[in-house]
Design a protein around this motif. Structure first.
Motif, PDB file in Angstrom:
ATOM      1  N   LYS A  53      40.948  44.739  39.505  1.00 11.33           N
ATOM      2  CA  LYS A  53      42.133  45.511  39.083  1.00 11.33           C
ATOM      3  C   LYS A  53      42.047  45.847  37.592  1.00 11.33           C
ATOM      4  CE  LYS A  53      45.417  46.162  41.411  1.00 11.33           C
ATOM      5  NZ  LYS A  53      45.628  47.342  42.293  1.00 11.33           N
ATOM      6  N   HIS A  54      41.642  44.866  36.817  1.00 12.08           N
ATOM      7  CA  HIS A  54      41.539  45.067  35.369  1.00 12.08           C
ATOM      8  C   HIS A  54      40.538  46.191  35.065  1.00 12.08           C
ATOM      9  CE1 HIS A  54      41.911  44.228  31.213  1.00 12.08           C
ATOM     10  NE2 HIS A  54      40.832  43.511  31.063  1.00 12.08           N
ATOM     11  N   MET A  55      39.403  46.180  35.777  1.00 17.21           N
ATOM     12  CA  MET A  55      38.399  47.222  35.535  1.00 17.21           C
ATOM     13  C   MET A  55      38.877  48.584  36.026  1.00 17.21           C
ATOM     14  SD  MET A  55      34.811  45.226  36.085  1.00 17.21           S
ATOM     15  CE  MET A  55      33.838  46.720  36.265  1.00 17.21           C
ATOM     16  N   GLU A  56      39.528  48.584  37.188  1.00 17.69           N
ATOM     17  CA  GLU A  56      40.067  49.843  37.730  1.00 17.69           C
ATOM     18  C   GLU A  56      41.078  50.435  36.741  1.00 17.69           C
ATOM     19  OE1 GLU A  56      42.175  49.190  41.457  1.00 17.69           O
ATOM     20  OE2 GLU A  56      43.574  50.795  40.876  1.00 17.69           O
ATOM     21  N   HIS A  57      41.826  49.560  36.070  1.00 15.70           N
ATOM     22  CA  HIS A  57      42.880  50.003  35.161  1.00 15.70           C
ATOM     23  C   HIS A  57      42.390  50.340  33.752  1.00 15.70           C
ATOM     24  CE1 HIS A  57      46.580  48.222  37.462  1.00 15.70           C
ATOM     25  NE2 HIS A  57      46.246  49.426  37.882  1.00 15.70           N
ATOM     26  N   LEU A  58      41.129  50.034  33.452  1.00 13.31           N
ATOM     27  CA  LEU A  58      40.658  50.300  32.082  1.00 13.31           C
ATOM     28  C   LEU A  58      40.865  51.758  31.686  1.00 13.31           C
ATOM     29  CD1 LEU A  58      37.344  48.285  31.550  1.00 13.31           C
ATOM     30  CD2 LEU A  58      39.619  47.842  30.603  1.00 13.31           C
ATOM     31  N   ALA A  59      40.642  52.662  32.653  1.00 14.61           N
ATOM     32  CA  ALA A  59      40.753  54.089  32.346  1.00 14.61           C
ATOM     33  C   ALA A  59      42.179  54.465  31.975  1.00 14.61           C
ATOM     34  CB  ALA A  59      40.290  54.931  33.534  1.00 14.61           C
ATOM     35  N   SER A  71      48.191  44.346  34.863  1.00 13.53           N
ATOM     36  CA  SER A  71      47.291  44.165  36.009  1.00 13.53           C
ATOM     37  C   SER A  71      47.608  42.874  36.749  1.00 13.53           C
ATOM     38  CB  SER A  71      45.827  44.141  35.538  1.00 13.53           C
ATOM     39  OG  SER A  71      45.448  45.409  35.053  1.00 13.53           O
ATOM     40  N   MET A  72      47.917  41.798  36.007  1.00 12.02           N
ATOM     41  CA  MET A  72      48.267  40.529  36.667  1.00 12.02           C
ATOM     42  C   MET A  72      49.508  40.709  37.534  1.00 12.02           C
ATOM     43  SD  MET A  72      47.487  37.316  34.074  1.00 12.02           S
ATOM     44  CE  MET A  72      48.357  37.864  32.620  1.00 12.02           C
ATOM     45  N   VAL A  73      50.509  41.420  37.007  1.00 11.69           N
ATOM     46  CA  VAL A  73      51.735  41.635  37.788  1.00 11.69           C
ATOM     47  C   VAL A  73      51.404  42.383  39.078  1.00 11.69           C
ATOM     48  CG1 VAL A  73      54.001  42.757  37.854  1.00 11.69           C
ATOM     49  CG2 VAL A  73      53.247  41.603  35.753  1.00 11.69           C
ATOM     50  N   GLU A  74      50.603  43.428  38.952  1.00 11.91           N
ATOM     51  CA  GLU A  74      50.278  44.230  40.136  1.00 11.91           C
ATOM     52  C   GLU A  74      49.495  43.428  41.172  1.00 11.91           C
ATOM     53  OE1 GLU A  74      49.283  48.360  39.249  1.00 11.91           O
ATOM     54  OE2 GLU A  74      47.919  48.364  40.973  1.00 11.91           O
ATOM     55  N   VAL A  75      48.528  42.631  40.713  1.00 16.73           N
ATOM     56  CA  VAL A  75      47.752  41.801  41.640  1.00 16.73           C
ATOM     57  C   VAL A  75      48.655  40.778  42.324  1.00 16.73           C
ATOM     58  CG1 VAL A  75      45.921  40.055  41.796  1.00 16.73           C
ATOM     59  CG2 VAL A  75      45.554  42.126  40.453  1.00 16.73           C
ATOM     60  N   ALA A  76      49.598  40.220  41.583  1.00 15.32           N
ATOM     61  CA  ALA A  76      50.517  39.236  42.169  1.00 15.32           C
ATOM     62  C   ALA A  76      51.329  39.871  43.302  1.00 15.32           C
ATOM     63  CB  ALA A  76      51.452  38.681  41.099  1.00 15.32           C
ATOM     64  N   LEU A  77      51.831  41.088  43.080  1.00 10.18           N
ATOM     65  CA  LEU A  77      52.581  41.790  44.135  1.00 10.18           C
ATOM     66  C   LEU A  77      51.700  42.005  45.354  1.00 10.18           C
ATOM     67  CD1 LEU A  77      54.343  44.579  41.968  1.00 10.18           C
ATOM     68  CD2 LEU A  77      55.386  42.464  42.818  1.00 10.18           C
ATOM     69  N   GLU A  78      50.481  42.486  45.113  1.00 11.94           N
ATOM     70  CA  GLU A  78      49.604  42.866  46.226  1.00 11.94           C
ATOM     71  C   GLU A  78      49.090  41.656  47.003  1.00 11.94           C
ATOM     72  OE1 GLU A  78      48.058  47.041  44.173  1.00 11.94           O
ATOM     73  OE2 GLU A  78      46.627  45.428  44.561  1.00 11.94           O
ATOM     74  N   LEU A  79      48.588  40.647  46.274  1.00 12.72           N
ATOM     75  CA  LEU A  79      47.999  39.489  46.958  1.00 12.72           C
ATOM     76  C   LEU A  79      49.035  38.671  47.719  1.00 12.72           C
ATOM     77  CD1 LEU A  79      45.209  37.880  44.747  1.00 12.72           C
ATOM     78  CD2 LEU A  79      44.998  39.206  46.851  1.00 12.72           C
ATOM     79  N   SER A  80      50.290  38.726  47.263  1.00 12.00           N
ATOM     80  CA  SER A  80      51.341  37.978  47.957  1.00 12.00           C
ATOM     81  C   SER A  80      51.982  38.821  49.054  1.00 12.00           C
ATOM     82  CB  SER A  80      52.423  37.574  46.958  1.00 12.00           C
ATOM     83  OG  SER A  80      53.174  38.718  46.562  1.00 12.00           O
ATOM     84  N   THR A 203      30.426  32.853  26.363  1.00 12.68           N
ATOM     85  CA  THR A 203      30.785  33.528  27.621  1.00 12.68           C
ATOM     86  C   THR A 203      30.844  35.020  27.354  1.00 12.68           C
ATOM     87  OG1 THR A 203      33.161  33.535  27.231  1.00 12.68           O
ATOM     88  CG2 THR A 203      32.268  31.621  28.388  1.00 12.68           C
ATOM     89  N   THR A 204      30.380  35.796  28.301  1.00 13.55           N
ATOM     90  CA  THR A 204      30.500  37.251  28.145  1.00 13.55           C
ATOM     91  C   THR A 204      31.104  37.825  29.416  1.00 13.55           C
ATOM     92  OG1 THR A 204      28.666  37.384  26.608  1.00 13.55           O
ATOM     93  CG2 THR A 204      29.249  39.405  27.745  1.00 13.55           C
ATOM     94  N   TRP A 205      32.109  38.634  29.226  1.00  9.13           N
ATOM     95  CA  TRP A 205      32.813  39.276  30.320  1.00  9.13           C
ATOM     96  C   TRP A 205      31.819  40.009  31.209  1.00  9.13           C
ATOM     97  CZ3 TRP A 205      36.299  44.136  29.594  1.00  9.13           C
ATOM     98  CH2 TRP A 205      37.153  44.272  30.706  1.00  9.13           C
ATOM     99  N   VAL A 206      31.982  39.876  32.497  1.00 11.07           N
ATOM    100  CA  VAL A 206      31.044  40.464  33.451  1.00 11.07           C
ATOM    101  C   VAL A 206      30.933  41.986  33.257  1.00 11.07           C
ATOM    102  CG1 VAL A 206      32.783  40.676  35.272  1.00 11.07           C
ATOM    103  CG2 VAL A 206      30.380  40.529  35.885  1.00 11.07           C
ATOM    104  N   HIS A 207      32.033  42.610  32.867  1.00  7.09           N
ATOM    105  CA  HIS A 207      32.049  44.055  32.645  1.00  7.09           C
ATOM    106  C   HIS A 207      31.135  44.461  31.480  1.00  7.09           C
ATOM    107  CE1 HIS A 207      33.650  48.078  32.634  1.00  7.09           C
ATOM    108  NE2 HIS A 207      34.049  47.971  31.386  1.00  7.09           N
ATOM    109  N   GLU A 208      30.837  43.500  30.609  1.00  8.54           N
ATOM    110  CA  GLU A 208      30.049  43.790  29.409  1.00  8.54           C
ATOM    111  C   GLU A 208      28.568  43.468  29.578  1.00  8.54           C
ATOM    112  OE1 GLU A 208      31.406  44.607  25.938  1.00  8.54           O
ATOM    113  OE2 GLU A 208      32.863  45.484  27.296  1.00  8.54           O
ATOM    114  N   GLN A 209      28.201  42.881  30.729  1.00 11.35           N
ATOM    115  CA  GLN A 209      26.808  42.493  30.912  1.00 11.35           C
ATOM    116  C   GLN A 209      25.934  43.703  31.232  1.00 11.35           C
ATOM    117  OE1 GLN A 209      27.134  39.319  33.768  1.00 11.35           O
ATOM    118  NE2 GLN A 209      28.057  37.952  32.266  1.00 11.35           N
ATOM    119  N   VAL A 210      24.684  43.670  30.767  1.00  9.63           N
ATOM    120  CA  VAL A 210      23.777  44.795  30.996  1.00  9.63           C
ATOM    121  C   VAL A 210      22.491  44.290  31.636  1.00  9.63           C
ATOM    122  CG1 VAL A 210      24.656  46.218  29.130  1.00  9.63           C
ATOM    123  CG2 VAL A 210      22.837  44.574  28.666  1.00  9.63           C
TER     124      VAL A 210
END
Lengths: 234, 234
Positions: A53-59, A71-80, A203-210
């Protein structure tokens, strides 16, 4: 080709996880979020959904804690399945505020190194994320006086760095970028024929790995700690 | 003392409600929010609570739509006494995303005026709010080419403008700020002995309104429409 240090006029520092701890706070927030939602799903599933969700929302939201909180709020609504309690939503908002209010914990030797380098170079902060948040951190850090100004980039791609050099009115050979992310701080800078030094954070965020193919043939230097900069640049 | 236009080198434009419509979208979002919460409170009460919350949160969230959205969620929880439905929370998140995705509607004559002024002046955008959001709007607006760059200010106080002039490497007399907010675009600029022109927008956020005593004795010019700039500066 080695970096020609005698040309350098301006040194750009990434902020989060280069000057101070940041990623750790996101990891801690994720763990707290997973605990809050544990009645609904497994840790792995929750963590994965939040990351997606965080990556989808980056744009649309960009980088930073406010977008992460939304994004946390939205995931909480959806997952529950839209059954999460108001109390949990309120706690998520608190997680976000706590992140914004975190103390600034400097990485090793940061002040010493900036003190030394600021004698001979113009130092700037070049960071993604939210200006208010970064200004607040810089103020809390006590490092404000070492920097000429903060450059907030909406992204750290080649075009953003080209604009930055234009804006600073310097040639690529006169700039050196320092940061913990190969993807954001190093490769795009090297690709516009400027200079970069990589200082890995634990630690490096997975989105930042190359992948290896992206770094193949690129000229940049990796050092283990910020303090090694002083010997290189003096 | 009149503005000495022949000294001007750089013109700074506020963006929201100076180049394009913005406040109107916040007003529309507030109305939608009040409708959503109408089972719990009167329009006036909801509107007032949101306004208070948004202002209380400025210090931590700063300006912009993401912080506004987080404030809406928090007000919904509080005003409903923690009984608001997940569906309503989801709709609030949608209001925020809709705001971020709004088309950019230019105010009258903007492009014409920028085209004319960019021939003889360096034009910049000087705005509060979120860099990603403002860059997106500037891109959508088609005005990107007229501006040297965007300056995002975490606030628009005297110190922020002094930093800006430092950063631009110009004297106060060489800068002219154009904007719709007396409080943010005009008074702090005049107070550091620089120049400002006020162009009122039809609605002004209550947080941005100033009393007569604050404007008393201050030298700035008010024009009714952006197009009047051309005659002044040519």
């Amino acid at each position: 080709m080695e970096i020609d240090y005698k040309n350098i006029k301006v040194i750009g520092f990434d902020a989060d996880d280069t000057l101070w701890i940041n990623e750790t706070y996101f990891r801690e927030a994720e763990v707290e979020f997973c605990k809050l939602l544990s009645p609904f799903e497994t840790f792995n599933k929750i963590d994965h959904e939040l990351s997606m969700k965080h990556m989808e929302h980056l744009a649309i939201y960009g980088y930073g804690i406010k977008g992460f909180t939304l994004s946390m709020v939205e995931v909480a609504l959806e997952l529950s399945n839209h059954t999460v309690s108001n109390k949990t939503i309120a706690k998520i908002l608190e997680i976000g505020k706590d992140m914004l209010n975190k103390p600034v914990e400097l990485l090793e030797d940061v002040e010493l190194v900036l003190q030394e380098l600021s004698k001979n170079y113009k130092l700037i902060v070049a960071t993604k994320g939210d200006l208010l948040d970064q200004e607040r951190k810089l103020e809390k850090s006590g490092l404000l006086d070492y920097f000429h100004h903060i450059e907030i980039l909406s992204d750290k791609k080649e075009a953003n760095y080209s604009n930055l050099l234009n804006h600073l009115d310097i040639n690529p050979s006169e700039f050196l970028m320092i940061g913990n992310s190969l993807k954001s701080d190093v490769l795009p800078v090297v690709n516009i024929k400027s200079n970069a030094i990589h200082i890995p954070f634990h630690t490096t965020w997975v989105h930042e790995q190359v992948g290896a193919s992206e770094t193949n043939g690129k000229v940049y230097k990796t050092i283990n700690k910020l303090n090694d900069l002083v010997a290189l640049l003096n």
